[in-house]
Design a protein around this motif. Structure first.
Motif, mmCIF file in Angstrom:
data_model
loop_
_atom_site.group_PDB
_atom_site.id
_atom_site.type_symbol
_atom_site.label_atom_id
_atom_site.label_comp_id
_atom_site.label_asym_id
_atom_site.label_seq_id
_atom_site.Cartn_x
_atom_site.Cartn_y
_atom_site.Cartn_z
ATOM 1 N N THR A 113 -8.064 -3.254 11.484
ATOM 2 C CA THR A 113 -6.960 -2.977 10.575
ATOM 3 C C THR A 113 -6.182 -4.166 10.177
ATOM 4 O O THR A 113 -6.164 -5.110 10.860
ATOM 5 C CB THR A 113 -5.749 -2.053 11.406
ATOM 6 O OG1 THR A 113 -6.597 -1.244 12.290
ATOM 7 C CG2 THR A 113 -5.155 -1.132 10.237
ATOM 8 N N LYS A 114 -6.211 -4.103 8.733
ATOM 9 C CA LYS A 114 -5.332 -5.321 8.273
ATOM 10 C C LYS A 114 -3.972 -5.223 8.790
ATOM 11 O O LYS A 114 -3.475 -3.953 8.715
ATOM 12 C CB LYS A 114 -5.479 -5.434 6.747
ATOM 13 C CG LYS A 114 -6.848 -6.324 6.347
ATOM 14 C CD LYS A 114 -6.731 -6.616 4.887
ATOM 15 C CE LYS A 114 -7.905 -7.199 4.527
ATOM 16 N NZ LYS A 114 -8.222 -7.536 3.133
ATOM 17 N N ARG A 115 -3.380 -6.403 8.633
ATOM 18 C CA ARG A 115 -1.874 -6.645 8.332
ATOM 19 C C ARG A 115 -0.989 -5.618 7.480
ATOM 20 O O ARG A 115 -1.706 -5.564 6.426
ATOM 21 C CB ARG A 115 -1.497 -7.902 8.616
ATOM 22 C CG ARG A 115 0.094 -8.241 8.905
ATOM 23 C CD ARG A 115 0.003 -9.777 8.715
ATOM 24 N NE ARG A 115 -0.387 -10.281 7.275
ATOM 25 C CZ ARG A 115 0.412 -10.574 6.337
ATOM 26 N NH1 ARG A 115 1.918 -10.173 6.483
ATOM 27 N NH2 ARG A 115 0.106 -10.961 5.237
ATOM 28 N N MET A 116 0.080 -5.068 7.707
ATOM 29 C CA MET A 116 0.695 -4.288 6.706
ATOM 30 C C MET A 116 1.137 -5.296 5.811
ATOM 31 O O MET A 116 1.689 -6.312 6.095
ATOM 32 C CB MET A 116 2.051 -3.711 7.244
ATOM 33 C CG MET A 116 1.538 -2.618 8.315
ATOM 34 S SD MET A 116 1.173 -1.227 6.940
ATOM 35 C CE MET A 116 0.704 0.183 8.253
ATOM 36 N N MET A 117 1.386 -5.053 4.418
ATOM 37 C CA MET A 117 1.934 -5.820 3.524
ATOM 38 C C MET A 117 3.354 -5.504 3.338
ATOM 39 O O MET A 117 3.909 -4.371 3.772
ATOM 40 C CB MET A 117 1.235 -5.562 2.092
ATOM 41 C CG MET A 117 -0.183 -6.036 1.905
ATOM 42 S SD MET A 117 -0.753 -5.589 0.262
ATOM 43 C CE MET A 117 -2.196 -6.371 0.303
ATOM 44 N N THR A 118 4.053 -6.588 3.068
ATOM 45 C CA THR A 118 5.478 -6.331 2.719
ATOM 46 C C THR A 118 5.561 -5.801 1.153
ATOM 47 O O THR A 118 4.414 -5.733 0.439
ATOM 48 C CB THR A 118 6.336 -7.603 2.678
ATOM 49 O OG1 THR A 118 5.724 -8.422 1.831
ATOM 50 C CG2 THR A 118 6.123 -8.322 4.260
ATOM 51 N N TRP A 119 6.622 -5.465 0.794
ATOM 52 C CA TRP A 119 6.960 -4.917 -0.508
ATOM 53 C C TRP A 119 6.487 -5.782 -1.643
ATOM 54 O O TRP A 119 5.889 -5.610 -2.521
ATOM 55 C CB TRP A 119 8.386 -4.292 -0.742
ATOM 56 C CG TRP A 119 8.606 -3.590 -1.865
ATOM 57 C CD1 TRP A 119 9.333 -4.008 -2.747
ATOM 58 C CD2 TRP A 119 7.831 -2.261 -2.316
ATOM 59 N NE1 TRP A 119 9.128 -2.821 -3.797
ATOM 60 C CE2 TRP A 119 8.417 -1.839 -3.634
ATOM 61 C CE3 TRP A 119 7.073 -1.420 -1.599
ATOM 62 C CZ2 TRP A 119 8.051 -0.809 -4.051
ATOM 63 C CZ3 TRP A 119 6.696 -0.281 -2.318
ATOM 64 C CH2 TRP A 119 7.211 0.072 -3.667
ATOM 65 N N GLU A 120 6.933 -6.890 -1.498
ATOM 66 C CA GLU A 120 6.749 -8.177 -2.339
ATOM 67 C C GLU A 120 5.398 -8.411 -2.602
ATOM 68 O O GLU A 120 4.730 -8.562 -3.541
ATOM 69 C CB GLU A 120 7.614 -9.377 -2.042
ATOM 70 C CG GLU A 120 9.110 -9.460 -2.208
ATOM 71 C CD GLU A 120 9.846 -8.354 -1.245
ATOM 72 O OE1 GLU A 120 9.228 -8.349 -0.146
ATOM 73 O OE2 GLU A 120 10.644 -7.760 -1.767
ATOM 74 N N GLU A 121 4.609 -8.324 -1.320
ATOM 75 C CA GLU A 121 3.421 -8.849 -1.307
ATOM 76 C C GLU A 121 2.384 -7.683 -2.060
ATOM 77 O O GLU A 121 1.615 -8.021 -2.808
ATOM 78 C CB GLU A 121 2.833 -9.028 -0.028
ATOM 79 C CG GLU A 121 2.859 -10.252 0.712
ATOM 80 C CD GLU A 121 2.670 -10.126 2.101
ATOM 81 O OE1 GLU A 121 2.494 -11.260 2.662
ATOM 82 O OE2 GLU A 121 2.302 -9.031 2.517
ATOM 83 N N LEU A 122 2.749 -6.478 -1.781
ATOM 84 C CA LEU A 122 2.250 -5.381 -2.372
ATOM 85 C C LEU A 122 2.368 -5.416 -3.907
ATOM 86 O O LEU A 122 1.359 -5.056 -4.827
ATOM 87 C CB LEU A 122 2.707 -4.065 -1.852
ATOM 88 C CG LEU A 122 2.063 -2.738 -2.078
ATOM 89 C CD1 LEU A 122 0.739 -2.634 -1.166
ATOM 90 C CD2 LEU A 122 2.982 -1.606 -1.655
ATOM 91 N N ARG A 123 3.694 -5.864 -4.174
ATOM 92 C CA ARG A 123 3.746 -5.652 -5.979
ATOM 93 C C ARG A 123 3.002 -6.749 -6.386
ATOM 94 O O ARG A 123 2.355 -6.794 -7.603
ATOM 95 C CB ARG A 123 5.362 -6.228 -5.900
ATOM 96 C CG ARG A 123 5.871 -5.676 -7.242
ATOM 97 C CD ARG A 123 7.352 -6.054 -7.293
ATOM 98 N NE ARG A 123 7.717 -6.852 -8.681
ATOM 99 C CZ ARG A 123 7.765 -6.391 -9.769
ATOM 100 N NH1 ARG A 123 7.671 -4.917 -9.783
ATOM 101 N NH2 ARG A 123 8.131 -7.016 -10.691
#
Lengths: 392, 118
Positions: free
Chosen positions: A370-380
């Motif tokens: 499983t990959k690391r969770m993205m933060t909101w900024e990264e996701l954007r």
């Protein structure tokens, strides 16, 4: 020789996108594999960005059909975190709307089941009768679908005395119609030939694969959150859990129709025993830190919301487990060994709601981790980049 | 006892029934009493000086507070975003917002759905 046939993600037999991979021997299904995740909407992430009040309307939009079930579960969870006591009248009205919601969902399912087996007459008439309960919901809450009746600490709309005769009359009408549909479903050859002995799920398998809701009750599993872990006004009500030992699709149809009749009885009891008083308690905006698991018997089965709070006015995490997800392993079991033509009706037996269920997990295809969770900024940033690359 | 065509008597009965739908827009049904339509803002009741609880609680971010001067501000309802949940009416401590019975809100232009009620 076996042949593999994919159904979906987009397919005329499916109402919502999902992918089934069937391995066939002639017309018999030997093996079946499923892939989820085509309908991810990011609601759990969205809930972390909204306040507790805003999230009521967000959770309502998880599912349009069982909207009351979702808001009830969510509000119950937040009330438990707050240690808030809801007035009894509020609980009764909440329960009434839950039951009306169940009636409307089951009538809708009956129509869809009729449509899936090619018995469109049943579809048209059961949906016409569904208008009776929709009108009733509209009378009480003001809207037909996203009715926004629940608030943290109670309900938002009261039932006035002049509504009572109309509610009672509509309920008797619905009860008569449910009786009629029971007769139709258990005698009409068109329906029986397509549902009897189709999609078998023995009781042991239903328990082993953790089936929930009417699908499990049709296999003789007597599990109903309303009875086993009572919430809202259910402890005050007198009702019985409907089960069937038919273990097939016809069993789920009969369980659902009988549940409509049981719900009608409960609605009548609520209207007759409606306690006087306030409908809503005042709730503070900030929720103390803690975590809670809130359960509800949605029309499709057991619904779970997990809420973790961190002392602010926004939840840290909201996790939703919808009944469709719990029923997927057992429906895949009951599809095995059947015919390919029965896939739509067997799959419809759990009343699937893909949009409620789909989640996304990021996997590294090389290592399978499983990959690391993205933060909101990264996701954007990722989203903007993805679209920019696509265009170029 | 299995039989075929068990819904024929029902269909026959419905042949002579009145039509269930109405010919909108020539005939109209009344909206129910508790209906939540276009939000209406009452300038007399609004304190103008509060932080805008309606805008903070709106789940669709459909209310924007427009500044009148240093201290006072008033709400603009962006009806293209509004989900008509009615939380603004509940959040307002002065009862300055009510949800009306108006539901025919279609426009050709998204901008003209921003409702400034002054």
């Amino acid at each position: 020789m076996s042949v593999s046939i994919p159904i979906g993600p987009q397919h005329p037999a499916l109402k919502e996108p999902t992918r089934l991979m069937l391995t066939l021997d002639g017309e018999k299904i030997v093996d079946i594999d499923m892939r989820l995740g085509y309908n991810h909407r990011g609601i759990e992430k969205g809930a972390e960005l909204g306040s507790y009040i805003q999230n009521i309307y967000l959770t309502e939009r998880i599912c349009g059909i069982c909207n009351v079930a979702h808001t009830t579960t969510y509000c119950q969870g937040v009330e438990e975190l707050l240690g808030l006591e809801v007035p009894k009248r509020g609980l009764f009205i909440r329960t009434l709307l839950c039951e009306l919601n169940r009636i409307h969902s089951h009538l809708l399912w009956l129509g869809v089941a009729g449509h899936e087996v090619g018995f469109d007459t049943l579809f048209m008439y059961s949906w016409r009768d569904r208008e009776i309960v929709m009108d009733l919901i509209e009378l009480i809450s003001g809207n037909r679908v996203n009715i926004a009746i629940n608030a943290i600490g109670g309900v938002r709309r009261d039932i006035s005395d002049d509504m009572r005769p109309q509610i009672l009359q509509s309920i008797s009408q619905l009860e008569a119609r449910a009786q009629y549909y029971l007769e139709v479903a258990s005698t009409e050859v068109t329906f029986l030939r397509r549902t009897q002995g189709v999609g078998k799920l023995p009781k042991e398998k239903a328990i082993e694969l953790c089936a929930v809701g009417p699908f499990a009750r049709a296999s003789g599993v007597e599990y109903d959150v309303r009875k086993d872990d009572p919430f809202a006004a259910y402890p005050y009500l007198d009702f019985k859990v409907i089960t069937s030992d038919r273990c097939d699709v016809l069993g789920t149809a009969i369980v659902r129709v009988l549940e409509i009749m049981e719900s009608c009885k409960m609605c009548r009891q609520i209207i007759e025993e409606l306690p006087p008083g306030e409908i809503k308690a005042k709730a503070p905006r900030k929720v103390p830190p803690g975590e809670v698991v809130s359960k509800n018997e949605a029309p499709r089965g057991e619904l779970i919301h997990y809420i973790r709070s961190n002392g602010t006015d926004r939840p840290e995490r909201l996790k939703v487990r919808t009944p469709t997800l719990a029923d997927i392993p057992s429906v895949l079991y009951s599809l095995r060994g059947g015919y390919i033509a029965d896939v739509p009706i067997v799959f419809a037996a759990i009343d699937p709601c893909m949009a409620c269920m789909d989640r996304v997990i990021l996997l590294d295809s090389d290592s399978g981790k499983t990959k690391r969770m993205m933060t909101w900024e990264e996701l954007r940033e990722y989203g903007i980049g993805w679209y920019a690359n696509k265009k170029g | 006892m299995a039989r075929i065509g068990s819904m024929f008597p029902e269909m026959w009965r419905h042949l002579f029934k009145k039509r269930a739908t109405v010919l909108y827009p020539f005939e109209r049904l009344n909206v129910p009493k508790n209906f939540r339509g276009k939000p209406i803002w009452d300038a007399d009741k609004c304190s103008l000086k509060c932080k805008g609880g309606c805008a903070i609680d709106c789940p669709a971010k459909a209310i924007v507070m427009e500044k009148i001067d240093e201290k006072a501000s008033r709400p603009i309802f962006l009806l293209d975003r509004c989900t008509f949940c009615g939380q603004c009416a509940e959040s307002c401590p002065f009862g300055a917002i009510t949800l009306s019975e108006e539901f025919e809100l279609a426009q050709y232009d998204r901008k003209s759905l921003a409702s400034k009620q002054w």
